[in-house]
Design a protein around this motif. Structure first.
Motif, short mmCIF file in Angstrom:
data_model
loop_
_atom_site.label_atom_id
_atom_site.label_comp_id
_atom_site.label_asym_id
_atom_site.label_seq_id
_atom_site.Cartn_x
_atom_site.Cartn_y
_atom_site.Cartn_z
N ASP A 1 49.33 41.94 34.03
CA ASP A 1 48.44 41.98 32.87
C ASP A 1 48.51 43.37 32.27
O ASP A 1 48.20 44.37 32.93
CB ASP A 1 47.01 41.66 33.32
CG ASP A 1 46.04 41.52 32.15
OD1 ASP A 1 46.43 41.85 31.00
OD2 ASP A 1 44.90 41.08 32.38
N LEU A 2 48.89 43.46 31.01
CA LEU A 2 49.09 44.76 30.36
C LEU A 2 47.90 45.20 29.51
O LEU A 2 47.96 46.25 28.86
CB LEU A 2 50.36 44.74 29.51
CG LEU A 2 51.66 44.58 30.29
CD1 LEU A 2 52.84 44.47 29.33
CD2 LEU A 2 51.87 45.72 31.27
N ILE A 3 46.82 44.42 29.51
CA ILE A 3 45.60 44.87 28.84
C ILE A 3 44.40 44.65 29.76
O ILE A 3 43.37 44.11 29.37
CB ILE A 3 45.38 44.20 27.47
CG1 ILE A 3 45.37 42.68 27.58
CG2 ILE A 3 46.43 44.66 26.47
CD1 ILE A 3 44.89 42.00 26.28
N MET B 1 46.59 49.25 30.99
CA MET B 1 45.94 48.99 29.70
C MET B 1 46.77 49.56 28.56
O MET B 1 46.85 50.77 28.35
CB MET B 1 44.55 49.61 29.68
CG MET B 1 43.75 49.29 28.43
SD MET B 1 43.21 47.57 28.43
CE MET B 1 42.37 47.46 26.85
N VAL B 2 47.44 48.65 27.81
CA VAL B 2 48.12 49.02 26.56
C VAL B 2 47.14 48.73 25.43
O VAL B 2 46.66 47.61 25.29
CB VAL B 2 49.41 48.21 26.37
CG1 VAL B 2 50.02 48.50 25.00
CG2 VAL B 2 50.41 48.52 27.48
N THR C 1 47.30 53.39 29.72
CA THR C 1 46.57 54.07 30.79
C THR C 1 46.54 53.15 32.00
O THR C 1 46.82 51.95 31.89
CB THR C 1 45.13 54.41 30.37
OG1 THR C 1 44.43 53.18 30.09
CG2 THR C 1 45.10 55.30 29.15
N CYS C 2 46.19 53.73 33.15
CA CYS C 2 46.06 52.92 34.35
C CYS C 2 44.93 53.48 35.20
O CYS C 2 44.98 54.63 35.64
CB CYS C 2 47.36 52.90 35.14
SG CYS C 2 47.28 51.75 36.54
N ALA C 3 43.91 52.66 35.43
CA ALA C 3 42.74 53.08 36.20
C ALA C 3 42.96 52.92 37.71
O ALA C 3 42.24 53.52 38.50
CB ALA C 3 41.52 52.27 35.77
N ASP C 4 43.93 52.12 38.11
CA ASP C 4 44.20 51.87 39.53
C ASP C 4 45.69 52.08 39.78
O ASP C 4 46.51 51.25 39.39
CB ASP C 4 43.78 50.45 39.89
CG ASP C 4 43.93 50.13 41.37
OD1 ASP C 4 44.58 50.93 42.09
OD2 ASP C 4 43.42 49.09 41.81
N LEU C 5 46.05 53.17 40.45
CA LEU C 5 47.46 53.48 40.66
C LEU C 5 48.14 52.51 41.61
O LEU C 5 49.36 52.40 41.62
CB LEU C 5 47.60 54.91 41.16
CG LEU C 5 47.20 55.99 40.14
CD1 LEU C 5 47.48 57.39 40.69
CD2 LEU C 5 47.92 55.79 38.81
N ASN C 6 47.38 51.78 42.43
CA ASN C 6 47.98 50.73 43.25
C ASN C 6 48.58 49.64 42.37
O ASN C 6 49.64 49.10 42.66
CB ASN C 6 46.93 50.12 44.19
CG ASN C 6 46.50 51.07 45.27
OD1 ASN C 6 47.32 51.80 45.84
ND2 ASN C 6 45.21 51.08 45.59
#
Length: 289
Positions: A22-24, A30-31, A66-71
């Motif tokens: 999921d890219l959003i 989050m794109v 952006t990415c809130a969870d690097l996993n």
């Protein structure tokens, strides 16, 4: 934009657990903007007073994210890398992933991730995306055309022994392509039937083969994806690409991959059932997404 996903390609390693990214996702990747996906330019070959050809070719774009969870980013990166390796190894676009924006899809690869900010806080980075088709596709609703067995009353006989009978009832069925230009399609023909043929507008779509009961043949006419495959009752598939009538090619009147003309057109066929799905093509995802 309501949805945006990257689906794993067919050649990716089975060790990669994820199948769709999921890219959003506010809690993951989050794109936020997709202007670069809308940027396009036709490759045209100029003629004396016009053009000889026009095409939309593969291109590479960047998406800020952006990415809130690097996993999540770790798992996604493994998937992206696996698809790139698979395509590089097989030299086949069939092993690439699929990027989908609100139902509009294109074969794609994520070929790079460039971070601009690491934690603390959400990571910021740029995704490099290779768009491999040049065009975006979206499937319309399936149009069903039933077999005679599911349409009682088509061939009623006159109840007296006259030397003539009534002609079979006209089905009065039509195919609809709501686009402003001809579009590719997916055609599914259901058995049992021998030498099935369907006339839409001025073109005859014909298969030179027998389709047993419980089996069906799927014709995909999208440029670069064209295929004709029979699926047996037990799920086994057979490549029957050579069974489609080619005639003299496009606009020749008898071509299995002839694009469906725009508008509403009468359909003629006999006995068997089939489904038809118009596949819309655009240079960009819809501007309303």
């Amino acid at each position: 934009m309501q949805s945006m996903t990257y689906r794993r390609g067919g050649g990716s390693s089975r060790a990669v657990s994820a199948s769709v990214v999921d890219l959003i996702d506010p809690a993951g990747l989050m794109v936020k903007r997709i202007e670069s996906l809308r940027t396009h330019a036709w490759e045209v070959e100029l003629a004396a007073h016009g053009i000889d050809s026009a095409s939309l070719n593969a291109s590479s774009v960047q998406l800020e994210a952006t990415c809130a969870d690097l996993n999540v980013l770790d798992v996604a990166s493994e998937l992206f890398d696996a698809d790139v390796k698979a395509v590089a190894s097989s030299r086949s676009k069939d092993d690439a992933g699929l990027l989908t924006v609100d139902g509009w899809s294109q074969t794609a690869l994520i070929t790079g991730i460039e971070p601009s900010y690491d934690p603390p806080g959400p990571a910021k980075y740029a995704l490099t995306v290779a768009l491999l088709d040049g065009l975006w596709h979206k499937r319309d609703d399936v149009q069903h055309f039933w077999s005679d067995a599911l349409q009682p009353g088509l061939d009623l006989d006159y109840p007296h022994d006259y030397p003539h009978d009534y002609m079979p009832t006209t089905r009065n069925a039509s195919v609809v392509n709501d686009a402003v230009s001809p579009m590719p399609f997916e055609l599914v023909v259901y058995g049992p039937v021998s030498q099935p043929a369907i006339i839409i507008g001025v073109n005859r779509y014909e298969l030179h083969m027998d389709i047993p009961s419980g089996s069906y043949v799927t014709v995909n006419s999208v440029e670069g994806q064209r295929s004709i495959v029979m699926t047996a009752e037990n799920g086994d598939t057979t490549n029957v690409f050579d069974k489609g009538e080619r005639g003299s090619g496009i606009n020749g009147g008898s071509y299995i991959f002839q694009p469906l003309p725009a508008g509403k057109h009468q359909v003629q066929w006999n006995g068997f059932g089939f489904d038809l799905t118009v596949i819309q093509e655009r240079s960009t995802p819809s501007w309303w997404t």
